[in-house]
Every structure is written in C-alpha cells, then in structure tokens.
Design an enzyme around this catalytic site. Sequence first.
Site, PDB file in Angstrom:
ATOM      1  CG  ASP A  36      14.358 -39.755  -3.042  1.00 56.39           C
ATOM      2  OD1 ASP A  36      15.244 -40.201  -3.793  1.00 56.39           O
ATOM      3  OD2 ASP A  36      13.145 -40.012  -3.198  1.00 56.39           O
ATOM      4  CG  ASP A  59       7.754 -31.068  -4.568  1.00 55.48           C
ATOM      5  OD1 ASP A  59       8.310 -31.237  -5.685  1.00 55.48           O
ATOM      6  OD2 ASP A  59       6.567 -30.720  -4.449  1.00 55.48           O
ATOM      7  CB  VAL A  60      13.190 -31.551  -7.217  1.00 52.63           C
ATOM      8  CG1 VAL A  60      14.165 -32.368  -6.383  1.00 52.63           C
ATOM      9  CG2 VAL A  60      12.321 -32.463  -8.083  1.00 52.63           C
ATOM     10  CB  SER A 148      17.532 -39.611 -21.117  1.00 54.36           C
ATOM     11  OG  SER A 148      17.212 -40.778 -21.867  1.00 54.36           O
ATOM     12  CE1 TYR A 161      12.773 -39.468 -18.713  1.00 56.80           C
ATOM     13  CE2 TYR A 161      13.701 -40.257 -20.779  1.00 56.80           C
ATOM     14  CZ  TYR A 161      13.791 -40.094 -19.417  1.00 56.80           C
ATOM     15  OH  TYR A 161      14.890 -40.547 -18.740  1.00 56.80           O
ATOM     16  CE  LYS A 165      15.456 -37.188 -17.994  1.00 53.67           C
ATOM     17  NZ  LYS A 165      16.139 -36.934 -16.706  1.00 53.67           N
ATOM     18  CG  PHE A 194      22.363 -46.753 -16.580  1.00 57.49           C
ATOM     19  CD1 PHE A 194      23.450 -46.827 -15.724  1.00 57.49           C
ATOM     20  CD2 PHE A 194      22.554 -46.204 -17.833  1.00 57.49           C
ATOM     21  CE1 PHE A 194      24.700 -46.364 -16.105  1.00 57.49           C
ATOM     22  CE2 PHE A 194      23.792 -45.725 -18.236  1.00 57.49           C
ATOM     23  CZ  PHE A 194      24.877 -45.803 -17.355  1.00 57.49           C
ATOM     24  CB  THR A 196      17.875 -47.294 -12.265  1.00 57.87           C
ATOM     25  OG1 THR A 196      16.745 -47.057 -13.130  1.00 57.87           O
ATOM     26  CG2 THR A 196      19.166 -46.898 -12.971  1.00 57.87           C
TER      27      THR A 196
END
Length: 258
Positions: A36, A59-60, A148, A161, A165, A194, A196
Amino acid sequence: MNITGAVALVAGGGGGFGAATARRLHAAGASVVICDLDAVKGKAVVEDLGERAVFVETDVTDEASVQAAIDAAEKLGSLRITVIAHGGPGGGRTLNRENEPIAQDDFMRVVNIFLGASYNLIRMTAASMAKTEPLETGERGVIINTASIAAFDGTIGQAAYSAAKGGIVGMTLPIARDLSPIGVRVMTIAPGTFLTPAFGDADPVKLDAYWGAAVPFPKRMGRPEEYAQLALQICENPYLNGETIRLDGALRFTPKGA
C-alpha cells in the site's frame, strides 16, 4: 489450492477489500505481504495480524516498487496468491458544464492506476510464480483482479473508470490463457456498491440506506468481508479460471448511479 503455507501479495492491503482479504487469507494459514502507499494503514494491518505478515510501501504503477514487494514475498516462501485491490481516482465527465473537454491526462491517469498497474502486478507476480515448484495438482498460483460493475454499466462521469475496469475484465481470459502453461489461474471480481474507505468519513448508516435501496437483495451495500470470502473461495477452487464474477446483489447501475 491449500492456503496453509502459501504466500499472498495483496495490493491495496491497507484497507477495504485488500485488508479484509489479507485477514481472511492469513486466518486460513497464508503468509501475507501488505502492499500500500499508505504506510500508516498498511502497518496497522500487519500489527493486527502479527506473525506471517509484512508491510511494503508500494507504488503499483512502478516496476521497481512492485519488485521490492515481490522480493519481500519470496523471502517468506513461495508466492502463490496475488490479490489486486488498490484504489485510485474516478475521473470525471467527458465535457464539463461549460462543454470543455476533460484533460486527456486525467483520463490516462485513471487508466494507468487501475488498468496499467493491474497488468504490471499480474506480469511481475506471475513471473515469480513461474519459478516455484508446482503443487500436486500442477497449479503454481492464482491471481485475483478487482474490476467493478461499472465495467458493464458505468454511470455519468465514469468514462475513465469504466474503461479501466472494462479493460481488466477484457484481459482476464487472455491472460488466463497466457499463464495456463505454468499452472497459474487468473480471475476477476467485479464488486457493486461496497461500504469501503472510498466513501471517506461519510456516515455508514446513511450510506447503506442510500446505496442499499437500489440493490435487489440483500437491500444493503456489500461488505469487504464478503469480497474476501469470495477471494478465498477462488483460491481454494482450482476450476475457477479466466472468468469475472459480479458481486453486487443483482444491482445494475442506472445512468446516474444506483
């Protein structure tokens, strides 16, 4: 797959889907690497889990950063499970109220953080899995993406987005085919609404009442623990491969959302 003794790398493990899944996998006997950008939240999850858990600030989108997380995983044992559940920005409308176009960089940033980074994690963790000894079944590992339901019925303001996705959904099957010779499965979960940390400090009761009203059944928002439950089931069931599973209570977004 027998979870006991496996090593799992969880991107976005500091909260939401990632933290819930890390806890579920850890409870099932896996060692867990929490990845993370938020070191405070990531370290808090590791402190809560105790042994067999480490945090790596990651950092992905960056190859070197992802490799450092993989190196940490390999020190714990054989990397068998990758869960990609990091968050990011949502983008905006194609034209604003003055009919000016959204900045192209804004669109590409969303796509890079979600789609590009997911592929980065897939290709790099798959390479680590390829080095491991296969299990008795021939399986070496499983990779779980997070899409998503916006991939299928995105709302106003979700072009970037939804594109990102949707790309995750679209690449699930071909990557599963790419990795089949080494015994690595690839699956995707497509959650609905969700409860979150993405909603910030908003009142959970009010959120549940507002968003949950549109869900056919159960009439509430999903819980991260339900995502984690499905992720564990995907790990354990060797015949789940190359597919996207909607986890949404039969919700379908309308143009303006749920």
